[in-house]
Design a protein around this motif. Structure first.
Motif, PDB file in Angstrom:
ATOM      1  N   ALA A  29      -8.001 -18.230  -1.428  1.00 43.25           N
ATOM      2  CA  ALA A  29      -7.811 -18.468   0.263  1.00 43.25           C
ATOM      3  C   ALA A  29      -6.757 -17.538  -0.388  1.00 43.25           C
ATOM      4  CB  ALA A  29      -6.770 -20.147   0.659  1.00 43.25           C
ATOM      5  N   LEU A  30      -6.172 -16.817  -0.764  1.00 42.73           N
ATOM      6  CA  LEU A  30      -5.563 -15.664  -1.001  1.00 42.73           C
ATOM      7  C   LEU A  30      -6.158 -14.238  -1.181  1.00 42.73           C
ATOM      8  CD1 LEU A  30      -3.227 -16.940  -3.763  1.00 42.73           C
ATOM      9  CD2 LEU A  30      -2.898 -16.559  -1.124  1.00 42.73           C
ATOM     10  N   CYS A  31      -5.537 -12.945  -0.811  1.00 38.61           N
ATOM     11  CA  CYS A  31      -6.213 -12.553  -0.494  1.00 38.61           C
ATOM     12  C   CYS A  31      -4.577 -11.393  -1.384  1.00 38.61           C
ATOM     13  CB  CYS A  31      -5.866 -11.140   0.022  1.00 38.61           C
ATOM     14  SG  CYS A  31      -6.341  -9.544   0.212  1.00 38.61           S
ATOM     15  N   LYS A  32      -4.973 -10.428  -3.104  1.00 38.81           N
ATOM     16  CA  LYS A  32      -3.952 -10.128  -3.903  1.00 38.81           C
ATOM     17  C   LYS A  32      -4.317  -8.279  -3.656  1.00 38.81           C
ATOM     18  CE  LYS A  32      -4.916  -7.748  -7.277  1.00 38.81           C
ATOM     19  NZ  LYS A  32      -5.255  -7.290  -8.544  1.00 38.81           N
ATOM     20  N   PHE A  33      -3.047  -7.617  -2.950  1.00 41.82           N
ATOM     21  CA  PHE A  33      -2.389  -6.322  -3.510  1.00 41.82           C
ATOM     22  C   PHE A  33      -2.085  -5.511  -4.411  1.00 41.82           C
ATOM     23  CE2 PHE A  33      -2.603  -7.807   0.430  1.00 41.82           C
ATOM     24  CZ  PHE A  33      -3.299  -7.252   2.037  1.00 41.82           C
ATOM     25  N   SER A  34      -2.474  -4.559  -4.730  1.00 41.52           N
ATOM     26  CA  SER A  34      -2.262  -3.645  -6.331  1.00 41.52           C
ATOM     27  C   SER A  34      -1.435  -2.220  -5.956  1.00 41.52           C
ATOM     28  CB  SER A  34      -2.790  -3.993  -7.209  1.00 41.52           C
ATOM     29  OG  SER A  34      -2.915  -5.292  -7.981  1.00 41.52           O
ATOM     30  N   LEU A  35      -0.581  -1.900  -5.905  1.00 42.34           N
ATOM     31  CA  LEU A  35       0.096  -0.898  -5.208  1.00 42.34           C
ATOM     32  C   LEU A  35      -0.501   0.320  -5.552  1.00 42.34           C
ATOM     33  CD1 LEU A  35       3.184  -2.162  -3.184  1.00 42.34           C
ATOM     34  CD2 LEU A  35       0.479  -1.663  -2.719  1.00 42.34           C
ATOM     35  N   ASN A  36      -0.574   1.436  -4.912  1.00 42.42           N
ATOM     36  CA  ASN A  36      -1.142   2.369  -6.089  1.00 42.42           C
ATOM     37  C   ASN A  36       1.057   3.281  -6.110  1.00 42.42           C
ATOM     38  OD1 ASN A  36      -0.408   4.234  -4.145  1.00 42.42           O
ATOM     39  ND2 ASN A  36      -2.945   4.374  -4.610  1.00 42.42           N
ATOM     40  N   ASN A  37       0.890   4.743  -6.483  1.00 47.75           N
ATOM     41  CA  ASN A  37       2.929   5.384  -6.586  1.00 47.75           C
ATOM     42  C   ASN A  37       2.833   5.954  -5.022  1.00 47.75           C
ATOM     43  OD1 ASN A  37       1.071   7.471  -6.810  1.00 47.75           O
ATOM     44  ND2 ASN A  37       1.144   8.174  -8.483  1.00 47.75           N
ATOM     45  N   LYS A  38       1.910   5.429  -3.896  1.00 43.24           N
ATOM     46  CA  LYS A  38       2.325   6.786  -2.909  1.00 43.24           C
ATOM     47  C   LYS A  38       3.450   5.454  -2.123  1.00 43.24           C
ATOM     48  CE  LYS A  38      -2.628   8.852  -1.893  1.00 43.24           C
ATOM     49  NZ  LYS A  38      -3.437   8.931  -1.921  1.00 43.24           N
ATOM     50  N   ILE A  39       3.351   4.628  -2.641  1.00 45.72           N
ATOM     51  CA  ILE A  39       4.005   3.470  -1.669  1.00 45.72           C
ATOM     52  C   ILE A  39       5.189   2.785  -2.151  1.00 45.72           C
ATOM     53  CG2 ILE A  39       2.505   2.243  -1.012  1.00 45.72           C
ATOM     54  CD1 ILE A  39       3.189   1.632   1.376  1.00 45.72           C
ATOM     55  N   ILE A  40       5.905   2.087  -1.840  1.00 49.16           N
ATOM     56  CA  ILE A  40       6.820   1.610  -3.238  1.00 49.16           C
ATOM     57  C   ILE A  40       7.029  -0.833  -1.582  1.00 49.16           C
ATOM     58  CG2 ILE A  40       8.660   2.270  -3.590  1.00 49.16           C
ATOM     59  CD1 ILE A  40      10.615   1.725  -1.469  1.00 49.16           C
ATOM     60  N   SER A  41       6.811  -1.203  -2.956  1.00 48.75           N
ATOM     61  CA  SER A  41       6.604  -2.823  -2.669  1.00 48.75           C
ATOM     62  C   SER A  41       7.801  -2.957  -0.810  1.00 48.75           C
ATOM     63  CB  SER A  41       6.862  -3.675  -3.297  1.00 48.75           C
ATOM     64  OG  SER A  41       8.245  -3.252  -3.876  1.00 48.75           O
ATOM     65  N   ILE A  42       8.501  -3.054  -1.101  1.00 51.08           N
ATOM     66  CA  ILE A  42       9.754  -3.544  -0.507  1.00 51.08           C
ATOM     67  C   ILE A  42       8.728  -3.026   1.503  1.00 51.08           C
ATOM     68  CG2 ILE A  42      11.378  -2.120  -0.667  1.00 51.08           C
ATOM     69  CD1 ILE A  42      11.761  -5.589   0.917  1.00 51.08           C
ATOM     70  N   TYR A  43       8.584  -1.536   1.481  1.00 51.49           N
ATOM     71  CA  TYR A  43       8.174  -0.513   2.272  1.00 51.49           C
ATOM     72  C   TYR A  43       7.005  -1.172   2.948  1.00 51.49           C
ATOM     73  CZ  TYR A  43       6.482   2.360   5.446  1.00 51.49           C
ATOM     74  OH  TYR A  43       5.355   3.404   6.975  1.00 51.49           O
ATOM     75  N   PHE A  44       6.287  -2.008   1.993  1.00 48.95           N
ATOM     76  CA  PHE A  44       4.885  -2.059   1.760  1.00 48.95           C
ATOM     77  C   PHE A  44       4.456  -3.511   3.052  1.00 48.95           C
ATOM     78  CE2 PHE A  44       0.936  -5.224   0.942  1.00 48.95           C
ATOM     79  CZ  PHE A  44       0.249  -3.839   1.509  1.00 48.95           C
ATOM     80  N   LEU A  45       5.298  -4.462   2.320  1.00 52.16           N
ATOM     81  CA  LEU A  45       5.476  -5.934   2.640  1.00 52.16           C
ATOM     82  C   LEU A  45       6.569  -5.877   4.034  1.00 52.16           C
ATOM     83  CD1 LEU A  45       7.542  -7.502  -0.212  1.00 52.16           C
ATOM     84  CD2 LEU A  45       5.438  -8.435   0.478  1.00 52.16           C
ATOM     85  N   LYS A  46       7.412  -5.067   4.752  1.00 53.66           N
ATOM     86  CA  LYS A  46       8.116  -5.299   5.769  1.00 53.66           C
ATOM     87  C   LYS A  46       7.223  -4.711   6.863  1.00 53.66           C
ATOM     88  CE  LYS A  46      12.310  -6.863   4.753  1.00 53.66           C
ATOM     89  NZ  LYS A  46      12.182  -8.402   4.349  1.00 53.66           N
ATOM     90  N   TYR A  47       5.979  -3.477   6.393  1.00 54.20           N
ATOM     91  CA  TYR A  47       5.465  -2.837   7.681  1.00 54.20           C
ATOM     92  C   TYR A  47       3.911  -4.306   7.347  1.00 54.20           C
ATOM     93  CZ  TYR A  47       2.017   1.106   9.421  1.00 54.20           C
ATOM     94  OH  TYR A  47       1.431   1.621  10.369  1.00 54.20           O
ATOM     95  N   LEU A  48       4.269  -4.573   6.266  1.00 51.49           N
ATOM     96  CA  LEU A  48       2.395  -5.427   6.970  1.00 51.49           C
ATOM     97  C   LEU A  48       3.093  -6.850   7.022  1.00 51.49           C
ATOM     98  CD1 LEU A  48      -0.185  -4.501   6.071  1.00 51.49           C
ATOM     99  CD2 LEU A  48      -0.791  -6.300   4.529  1.00 51.49           C
ATOM    100  N   GLU A  49       3.932  -7.042   7.350  1.00 50.36           N
ATOM    101  CA  GLU A  49       5.093  -8.189   8.041  1.00 50.36           C
ATOM    102  C   GLU A  49       5.052  -7.975   9.021  1.00 50.36           C
ATOM    103  OE1 GLU A  49       8.134  -9.094   6.534  1.00 50.36           O
ATOM    104  OE2 GLU A  49       8.172 -10.061   4.254  1.00 50.36           O
TER     105      GLU A  49
END
Length: 204
Positions: A113-133
């Motif tokens: 029931a889950l999808c997992k994201f492992s980020l690379n060095n082009k993006i930081i997690s807080i930006y990714f989280l807020k963007y995807l939200e």
């Protein structure tokens, strides 16, 4: 949310004309959990590698859940491994809830029931989280789009604006300051409430 918009503009119209890439371009790994037949109840043990579930993402907690697998099963399903720093997203029922596994989270795997994201060095997690939200909010408003989140191929092709990493880091610093200030204010309010409560007891 308002800080995000002030710094990065409206993401849907890309009002600041940032470079635009696909979500797969800023991840080293995007994986949907294994088929249910790979995680039958008979595979679970009392202790071992944690099986992360939908409720971990929905309730923003790495501690919930009681399912574990042994090392042999973990090696079989290592493609679905998740660890500290990875981001999980609910993909069934309550869809689009995101959570980053905090420090000292147990190593384990995601369930179906889950999808997992492992980020690379082009993006930081807080930006990714807020963007995807924001992307998820928009898909829910449009109704039909949110059902596609169950498909990894659809997720990989989601457009994402990519501001310079320096700006992303500045945003992260400001968010951290806001969270620290919020914690201090909450602590002060709690202490004042305790003092007032004690005074009320004493006066009675």
């Amino acid at each position: 949310k308002s800080l995000f918009t002030r710094v990065f503009g409206d993401i849907l119209s890309n009002s600041f004309n940032w470079e635009q890439v696909k979500l797969q371009d800023i991840c080293s790994s995007i994986v949907r959990g294994p088929f249910g037949s790979s995680l039958k109840k008979e595979f679970f043990v009392k202790n071992g590698y944690k099986v992360y579930e939908q409720k971990n993402a929905i309730n923003q907690s790495a501690d919930l859940g009681e399912y574990y697998i042994d090392e042999k099963k973990f090696k079989e399903l290592q493609r679905f491994e998740c660890k500290t720093g990875d981001i999980i997203m609910s993909c069934s029922g309550t869809v689009g809830k995101l959570f980053q596994l905090p420090k000292n989270s147990k190593t384990g795997i995601i369930n179906q029931a889950l999808c997992k994201f492992s980020l690379n060095n082009k993006i930081i997690s807080i930006y990714f989280l807020k963007y995807l939200e924001k992307v998820m909010e928009n898909l829910k408003l449009n109704g039909s789009g949110i059902k596609n989140i169950s498909s990894v191929s659809y997720i990989k092709k989601i457009d994402i604006n990519l501001p310079p990493i320096e700006l992303q880091n500045k945003f992260a610093e400001r968010v951290e300051k806001i969270e620290k200030l919020s914690f201090i204010i909450s602590s002060v309010i709690f202490k004042i409430s305790e003092i007032l409560e004690k005074k009320g007891v004493e006066s009675n």
